[in-house]
Design a protein around this motif. Structure first.
Motif, short mmCIF file in Angstrom:
data_model
loop_
_atom_site.label_atom_id
_atom_site.label_comp_id
_atom_site.label_asym_id
_atom_site.label_seq_id
_atom_site.Cartn_x
_atom_site.Cartn_y
_atom_site.Cartn_z
N GLN A 196 32.45 -4.11 6.99
CA GLN A 196 31.11 -3.98 7.56
C GLN A 196 30.18 -3.46 6.49
O GLN A 196 30.44 -2.44 5.86
N VAL A 197 29.07 -4.16 6.30
CA VAL A 197 28.08 -3.79 5.29
C VAL A 197 26.75 -3.52 5.98
O VAL A 197 26.26 -4.37 6.74
N ASP A 198 26.19 -2.35 5.75
CA ASP A 198 24.87 -2.03 6.29
C ASP A 198 23.81 -2.55 5.34
O ASP A 198 23.75 -2.16 4.17
N VAL A 199 22.97 -3.44 5.85
CA VAL A 199 21.92 -4.07 5.05
C VAL A 199 20.57 -3.56 5.52
O VAL A 199 20.22 -3.70 6.69
N GLU A 200 19.82 -2.97 4.60
CA GLU A 200 18.51 -2.42 4.96
C GLU A 200 17.43 -3.43 4.65
O GLU A 200 17.29 -3.91 3.52
N LEU A 201 16.64 -3.75 5.68
CA LEU A 201 15.50 -4.66 5.52
C LEU A 201 14.22 -3.84 5.46
O LEU A 201 14.12 -2.77 6.06
N LEU A 202 13.23 -4.37 4.72
CA LEU A 202 11.97 -3.65 4.62
C LEU A 202 11.29 -3.57 5.99
O LEU A 202 11.37 -4.49 6.80
N ALA A 203 10.65 -2.45 6.25
CA ALA A 203 10.04 -2.22 7.56
C ALA A 203 8.87 -3.16 7.80
O ALA A 203 8.08 -3.43 6.90
N ASN A 204 8.79 -3.67 9.04
CA ASN A 204 7.62 -4.42 9.47
C ASN A 204 7.59 -4.45 10.99
O ASN A 204 8.58 -4.18 11.66
N ASN A 205 6.43 -4.78 11.55
CA ASN A 205 6.24 -4.72 12.99
C ASN A 205 7.04 -5.78 13.73
O ASN A 205 7.45 -5.57 14.87
N GLN A 206 7.25 -6.92 13.12
CA GLN A 206 7.92 -8.03 13.80
C GLN A 206 9.40 -7.71 14.05
O GLN A 206 9.90 -7.85 15.16
N LEU A 207 10.11 -7.31 13.00
CA LEU A 207 11.55 -7.13 13.10
C LEU A 207 11.93 -5.99 14.05
O LEU A 207 13.03 -5.97 14.58
N LYS B 98 17.23 -13.64 2.91
CA LYS B 98 17.59 -13.53 1.50
C LYS B 98 16.48 -12.86 0.70
O LYS B 98 16.74 -12.13 -0.27
N GLN B 99 15.24 -13.08 1.11
CA GLN B 99 14.11 -12.49 0.39
C GLN B 99 13.93 -11.01 0.72
O GLN B 99 13.18 -10.32 0.04
N GLU B 100 14.61 -10.55 1.75
CA GLU B 100 14.42 -9.18 2.21
C GLU B 100 15.48 -8.21 1.69
O GLU B 100 15.40 -7.01 1.93
N ILE B 101 16.50 -8.72 1.02
CA ILE B 101 17.60 -7.85 0.61
C ILE B 101 17.84 -7.98 -0.89
O ILE B 101 17.40 -8.93 -1.53
#
Length: 479
Positions: free
Chosen positions: A110-121, A182-185
Motif C-alpha cells: 500500500q502506497v500513500d499518494v499525496e495529491l495537490l489540494a484543490n476544491n474539486q478532488l 500522473k501530472q499530480e504526483i
C-alpha cells in the motif's frame, strides 16, 4: 507544476471529457458502495492480481472492502491510496500499519499518494482497477449548487448527498484519468511504478458480464436491506402510535373519572337539598358540599386547559435564560401570607452569582410556584419549608425541602402522573387537580432539566430540580 495549475483538477471531469465517455448517473452512497463491492467480488472470485488507485469516502465500511481484497488475493498487489494534500491525517490511511502487521499477507504493498489540494478532488471519490485481464473505472462526484458554500460541501457526508457517478471499462477513458493523475504526483518516487499508470488491456467480455451480474446482486442486497429498514421503521412508528393511542385512551379515562367525581357529589347534594324535612344545619352542610365540588370542578377544568395549552405550545416556544435570583424571592414573598396563616416557617437562600438557566418563557416561575404550593399544602402547622439553590456538577440545582407528611416509597414513582394525589387524609389535597407536578415535569423535559424526589413518611420531602446553565446545550440534558 505549480499549485495554481492544479486547482481545477477533477477526476470526474477527466472521465466525462474523454472520448466515448459513458453517461453519468445519480446515485446515493449505498449504491456506490454496492458497486465497489461488486468489483471487489469479481477480483476475488477470479483471483485477479490488480493495481488499484483509490480515493474512497472516510469510514470503516469502505476500508473493509479493500482489506477483503487484500486478504483474499494470493499474488502481489499494489494499492495507491490517494489523499488530498493537507488532509486530516486521521482519515488518511485506508489500512493502518498495525492492521497490516496483524492481518495482512506479505504480498500487500500500500502506497500513500499525496495529491495537490484543490476544491474539486475534495468532493470526488474513485476506484481504478488495472490488470492484464480486467480494468475498470468508478468515479463519483458530489454535486454542489453555486449558492452553497464550500464549507457546507466539506461538512456534508457523502451518505447524505447525491453522487454523479461514471463506471466504465473503456481503456481510453481510464487512461485519460490516469494521465491526469500522473501530472499530480511525483513519479520520481521509488514507490510508484510508471507501468501502474498505464491501461493497456481490453476487458474480456465474460468478465464484464460477470461484473454486471454482481452489481445487480449487490444492488438487490442493498434494496432488501432498505426494505428491511423501512419495514422496521414503520413497525416502530406503528408501535409508537399504538402506545400514544393507549396513553390517550388512558388519559381520557382518567379525565372522565376526575370530572365525574365532583359531578356525582354535586348531584348527591342537590338530591339531599330537595328533602322536605331538611334541617337548617344539614342544608348549610349540603350547600357547602355543593360549593366545594363546584370549586373542585372549576379547578380541574382550568388545570386541564392549562396542561393542554402547555403541551401544544412547548415545542414552539423558544428557551430563554433566567436567573433564579430574579424569580424565587418574588414567588416566596407571594406565599409568605399563606405560610404565616398556617404557622409554617418559609425561607429561601438563592446566591445572586448563580449563572442563568435555560427555561421556556415563564416556565421557571411555574416550576417554583407548583413545588412551593405542594410543600406548603402538605406541611402541618409548625413545620418548615426551605428553597435553596447551588451549583452541582454541570447543573444549577434547585431544592424545595419541607418537614411535611412525606410520601410513601411506593407512591414516589406515581406522583408525576396526571391526576395522581398522594394519600394523606388531608381534605385540602382532595380539591387539587393532581396536575401540578405533571406540569413541572413537562416544563423541565422541554429545557433539558430533570426532577427527583426523596421523602420519608412523617419526616418530609426534598424535591431536587436540575437546570441547564448558560453555556451548556439544553438539548443535551433531558429526561
Amino acid at each position: 507544476m505549480n499549485d495554481f495549475l492544479h486547482q481545477d483538477l477533477s477526476v470526474y471531469q477527466l472521465a466525462v471529457g474523454a472520448e466515448a465517455s459513458p453517461q453519468p448517473i445519480p446515485l446515493n452512497a449505498a449504491t456506490l458502495l454496492s458497486m465497489v463491492r461488486a468489483q471487489i467480488d469479481l477480483l476475488i472470485e477470479q483471483q485477479i492480481n490488480a493495481t488499484l488507485w483509490v480515493k474512497l469516502p472516510p469510514g470503516k465500511i469502505w476500508c473493509q472492502e479493500l482489506r477483503r481484497y487484500q486478504l483474499s488475493i494470493k499474488q502481489p498487489i499494489n494499492i495507491y491510496n490517494c489523499q488530498i494534500k493537507g488532509a486530516d491525517a486521521a482519515k488518511k490511511d485506508i489500512v493502518t500499519q498495525e492492521e497490516q502487521q496483524e492481518t495482512m499477507t506479505p504480498y500487500i504493498n500500500q502506497v500513500d499518494v499525496e495529491l495537490l489540494a484543490n476544491n474539486q478532488l475534495h468532493r470526488e471519490y474513485f476506484l481504478v482497477v488495472l490488470s492484464p485481464k480486467f480494468s475498470s473505472l468508478l468515479v463519483a462526484s458530489q454535486q454542489v449548487r453555486n449558492d452553497e458554500s464550500e464549507n457546507l460541501a466539506k461538512e456534508n457526508s457523502p451518505k447524505n448527498l447525491t453522487l454523479l457517478t461514471i463506471t466504465t471499462i473503456d481503456s481510453r477513458v481510464i487512461q485519460n484519468v490516469l494521465d491526469g493523475l500522473k501530472q499530480e504526483i511525483q513519479l520520481e518516487s521509488n514507490q510508484i511504478a510508471p507501468a501502474d499508470l498505464i491501461c493497456q488491456n481490453i476487458c474480456e467480455p465474460a468478465l464484464w458480464s460477470l461484473l454486471f451480474a454482481k452489481q445487480i446482486q449487490r444492488q438487490d442486497e442493498i434494496n432488501r436491506q432498505i426494505r428491511h429498514e423501512r419495514i422496521g421503521k414503520l413497525q416502530g412508528q406503528n408501535q409508537t402510535l399504538q402506545k400514544k393511542e393507549q396513553q390517550k385512551d388512558e388519559y381520557l379515562k382518567n379525565v372522565s373519572q376526575e370530572l365525574r367525581t365532583p359531578l356525582t357529589q354535586m348531584k348527591t347534594a342537590l338530591s339531599l337539598l330537595s328533602s322536605p324535612n331538611l334541617k337548617p344545619q344539614q342544608r348549610q352542610r349540603y350547600l357547602q358540599m355543593l360549593n366545594t365540588q363546584c370549586d373542585r370542578q372549576s379547578t380541574l377544568i382550568t388545570s386541564l386547559l392549562d396542561l393542554v395549552e402547555l403541551e401544544h405550545t412547548l415545542e414552539a416556544t423558544n428557551l430563554e435564560l433566567v436567573k433564579l435570583a430574579d424569580i424565587v424571592p418574588g414567588v416566596v414573598s407571594t406565599y409568605q401570607p399563606v405560610a404565616q396563616e398556617k404557622g409554617i416557617m418559609l425561607a429561601y437562600t438563592i446566591p445572586t452569582d448563580l449563572p442563568p438557566v435555560w427555561c421556556v418563557n415563564g416556565g421557571l416561575r411555574q416550576i417554583v410556584i407548583h413545588l412551593l404550593y405542594n410543600s406548603l399544602k402538605f406541611t402541618p402547622t409548625g413545620g418548615e419549608v426551605w428553597v435553596t439553590a447551588r451549583i452541582e456538577d454541570e447543573y444549577v440545582q434547585l431544592e424545595v425541602r419541607d418537614t411535611g407528611i412525606g410520601i410513601a416509597e411506593g407512591e414516589i414513582p406515581k406522583i408525576f402522573d396526571c391526576f395522581y394525589r398522594v394519600r394523606s387524609g388531608n381534605s385540602e389535597e382532595i380539591n387539587g387537580a393532581g396536575l401540578g407536578l405533571t406540569i413541572v415535569q413537562r416544563l423541565l423535559w422541554n429545557c433539558g432539566g430533570s426532577i427527583t424526589v426523596k421523602s420519608q413518611l412523617d419526616e418530609g420531602s426534598i424535591f431536587t430540580v436540575q437546570l441547564v446553565p448558560e453555556g451548556k446545550d439544553p438539548k443535551l440534558g433531558g429526561r
